[in-house]
Design an enzyme around this catalytic site. Structure first.
Site, short mmCIF file in Angstrom:
data_model
loop_
_atom_site.label_atom_id
_atom_site.label_comp_id
_atom_site.label_asym_id
_atom_site.label_seq_id
_atom_site.Cartn_x
_atom_site.Cartn_y
_atom_site.Cartn_z
N ALA A 30 6.48 -14.45 2.81
CA ALA A 30 6.64 -15.39 3.88
C ALA A 30 7.96 -16.31 3.76
O ALA A 30 8.67 -16.69 4.97
CB ALA A 30 5.50 -16.34 4.14
N THR A 88 3.59 -11.08 -2.65
CA THR A 88 3.86 -9.97 -1.48
C THR A 88 4.31 -8.66 -2.11
O THR A 88 3.77 -7.55 -1.88
CB THR A 88 4.92 -10.50 -0.51
OG1 THR A 88 4.32 -11.53 0.13
CG2 THR A 88 5.19 -9.44 0.43
N GLY A 116 -0.10 -3.78 -2.21
CA GLY A 116 -0.06 -2.45 -1.93
C GLY A 116 0.85 -1.87 -0.96
O GLY A 116 1.02 -0.87 -0.44
N ARG A 123 -14.38 -7.21 3.04
CA ARG A 123 -14.20 -6.98 1.63
C ARG A 123 -15.37 -8.09 0.93
O ARG A 123 -15.79 -7.72 -0.14
CB ARG A 123 -12.76 -7.91 1.40
CG ARG A 123 -11.72 -6.97 1.70
CD ARG A 123 -10.37 -7.18 1.68
NE ARG A 123 -9.65 -6.04 1.56
CZ ARG A 123 -8.20 -6.21 1.18
NH1 ARG A 123 -7.64 -7.30 1.10
NH2 ARG A 123 -7.51 -5.11 1.24
#
Length: 635
Positions: free
Chosen positions: A151, A179, A183, A462
């Site tokens: 960000a 970040t 993945g 999740r």
């Protein structure tokens, strides 16, 4: 007698020489000179180091070869060798965020010293550092950004594109934050890529729950009507490609977070995600053509970048910023507090080992410090839904301690959704991180417990996946994939690890039959065979999946078969600083705090109670861009 005295004198001198020789050995490497080599185990294989000794002193340490991930390992490769030489010691500090690489270099240097015949114990003496006198430094820029993760760097590029001068402060020794170790899964509606992928018609049934829901507000109703119209047009055209839209992505994100999120921000996220794929490509980021479905993403819209993890975007950000004028990055520098003058945020106080900074922002300060997954006190303070999170690892980098949230709250910012903490069911049993995870495509993966049975629909949210895992024996499971995904031993997971490497390390087991796989997993073979036969019948449409998996792709029937053990881990903190659509930080009354902006995981109110897998990275880009542009214009 005279001969006796001569003998004793000879014996005395000989003893002195022996002691002197031993002492030289005990105190280091004596008078040894030469180049000696050693090897240490890194994340991705051997790290080879050459140590140069000159008259017993370490005069150079060089990393000769390695396969570590760029950016993540850079600070360790640059700093550890220099510090070994500087302090003549192996007892130097490891680099936060690159501990494995740091230890690999240190172990390799130790092996090289042992090869030289040096007294290795001597070179493990504690390092004595003189207390540095700090220098007071004042700097100015249009925009000051706190945090050099995804960000923060997106905000910096955006601010520079708007013509602003920028100073970025990062407390870690390298850029990238959480970040860069993610993945790299990036959710976005992308007709150019999604239209190349055929969809199983049965998967479209999953859309019904979203378009038949009772609207929560006018915007929700508007999005539902838009998706209904889009789906009708899709069906009338008899299309067979993957259906999607920014509006459907927004509905799934809103419902996936139990309608807790701010739908205006959610819709802004999903629209911006679509646009941002092109923006990333415009600054040199390579994006793969394949679009898949990461665990918990709920739909096949997950992009991957051509370079491993998130190194592609981070490298592109850095290339842009390094080539720009009036842009400075201060690493290993911690922001301590916001400077407020006449009710406006005008800069920050920050500190490094040798400097105390006053960084003044002419137009605005952007907070991009990430979440608080690595702050046990904040986790314990705000967790009201899970309970018992003590002892769980985290996928976040070590700097994710909520610094920006704490600073913003002290400046009067409103915090929202702090109680919503996301656990991930695919953590590494040793580290809590995501390395070693073989999950590639949720539509094809199987979750198998220690009894050899499926226990949850693998395309679920999740939080539901993790709750189901927490109820299993030992809170452990295996993720299974076959050769439909891992077509060869060279295929890599999302963390730049080949499946052959993972098998060689013992993190994954491999077999050519289901029963053979069960034996290596240590589970009941009859249970595993039955579970997979049942799953394949559901894929074929002969039965409804007993666990109600909605998005299914291929049968699990192509050898070789792979299984990797996984555990729950703390992954994302959905709560944080409240912002508006311009990424301005809001106070308790809903008013923007002048001069203060925020983006990424430091913010709250977007993802609601549960974040869809693959939504965090577009969050960093979309709102990072907005925050940078807003700050540059002092909006």
């Amino acid at each position: 007698m005279k001969e006796m005295k001569k003998f004793l004198a000879f014996l005395f001198m000989t003893t002195i020489f022996i002691i002197a020789g031993c002492s030289a050995k005990q105190n280091g490497a004596g008078n040894v000179s030469g180049v000696f080599n050693g090897t240490g185990q890194g994340i991705h294989g051997d790290v080879k180091v050459a140590v140069t000794l000159t008259n017993g002193k370490i005069t150079d340490v060089s990393v000769v070869s390695h396969n570590e991930t760029p950016n993540i390992s850079d600070a360790a490769i640059q700093n550890i060798p220099k510090n070994i030489v500087k302090y003549q010691s192996l007892a130097v500090d490891t680099v936060s965020g690159a501990t494995v690489t740091s230890n690999a270099i240190l172990n390799a240097a130790e092996a090289a010293l042992a090869e030289s015949g040096a007294n290795v114990a001597f070179f493990k003496n504690a390092v004595k550092k003189a207390a540095a006198k700090k220098k007071a430094v004042t700097k100015k820029a249009d925009v000051v950004i706190v945090g050099a993760g995804g960000a923060g760097l997106a905000a910096a590029v955006s601010a520079k594109q708007a013509g602003a001068s920028v100073i970025i402060v990062e407390k870690m020794p390298s850029v990238g934050g959480s970040t860069i170790i993610s993945g790299g899964q990036y959710n976005a509606f992308d007709p150019g890529r999604q239209h190349k992928i055929q969809i199983r018609k049965g998967n479209l049934d999953a859309i019904n729950r979203y378009i038949n829901a009772e609207p929560a507000n006018d915007l929700h109703k508007e999005l539902i009507e838009k998706v209904k119209a889009q789906l009708k047009e899709y069906n009338d055209s008899k299309a067979t490609y993957t259906f999607d839209s920014a509006e459907f992505h927004a509905l799934q994100t809103f419902e996936g977070g139990d309608r807790v999120g701010n739908l205006e921000l959610v819709y802004q996220l999903t629209q911006g995600a679509q646009e941002s794929v092109g923006w990333l490509e415009s600054i040199g980021v390579g994006v793969q053509e394949f679009v898949g479905m990461v665990t918990g993403s709920m739909w096949p819209r997950t992009h991957q970048f051509e370079k491993p993890l998130m190194t592609g975007p981070i490298e592109a950000y850095m290339a842009y910023l390094n080539g720009a004028k009036d842009c400075e990055i201060l690493l290993s520098t911690k922001a301590d507090e916001l400077i407020i003058k006449d009710g406006k945020v005008t800069g920050i106080k920050a500190s490094s080992v040798s400097e105390d900074y006053t960084l003044l922002a002419e137009k605005g300060v952007v907070l991009a410090t990430g979440g608080f997954a690595r702050n046990p006190e904040l986790i314990a303070k705000y967790d009201i839904h899970w309970g018992g999170l003590d002892g769980l690892g985290s996928t976040n980098h070590m700097g994710a301690t909520g610094d920006g949230i704490i600073m913003a709250q002290a400046a009067g910012a409103n915090l929202v959704g702090m109680e919503w903490i996301q656990l991930l069911p695919v953590g590494n049993p040793e580290t809590g991180g995501m390395s070693g995870n073989i999950s590639i495509n949720a539509a094809n993966q199987l979750f198998i417990n220690l009894e050899g049975k499926r226990f949850v629909a693998e395309d679920e949210r999740r939080d539901n996946l993790t709750r189901a895992l927490l109820a299993q024996p030992e809170r452990k499971m295996f993720i299974l994939h076959d050769a439909h995904e891992y077509t060869s031993g060279d295929v890599k997971n999302d963390f730049n690890e080949t499946i052959d490497e993972l098998v060689a390390k013992g993190l994954v087991v491999k077999a050519d039959t289901i029963r053979g796989l069960a034996e290596k997993m240590g589970v009941n073979p009859d249970n595993l065979v039955k579970s997979i036969e049942e799953y394949n019948e559901a894929v074929d449409g002969k039965i409804k999946d007993p666990l109600n998996k909605k998005v299914m792709d291929k049968r699990f029937d192509k050898a070789p078969f792979y299984a990797g053990i996984r555990v729950p881990t703390i992954h994302h903190t959905m709560g944080g600083v409240a912002i508006d659509k311009d990424a301005r930080v809001l106070d308790a009354s809903g008013k923007a705090i002048p001069g203060l902006y925020a983006a990424g995981e430091v913010t709250g109110g977007i993802h609601g109670s549960n974040r869809l897998g693959g939504n965090a990275l577009p969050d960093t880009v979309v709102f990072g861009k907005i925050a940078g542009a807003s700050a540059a214009s002092a909006k």
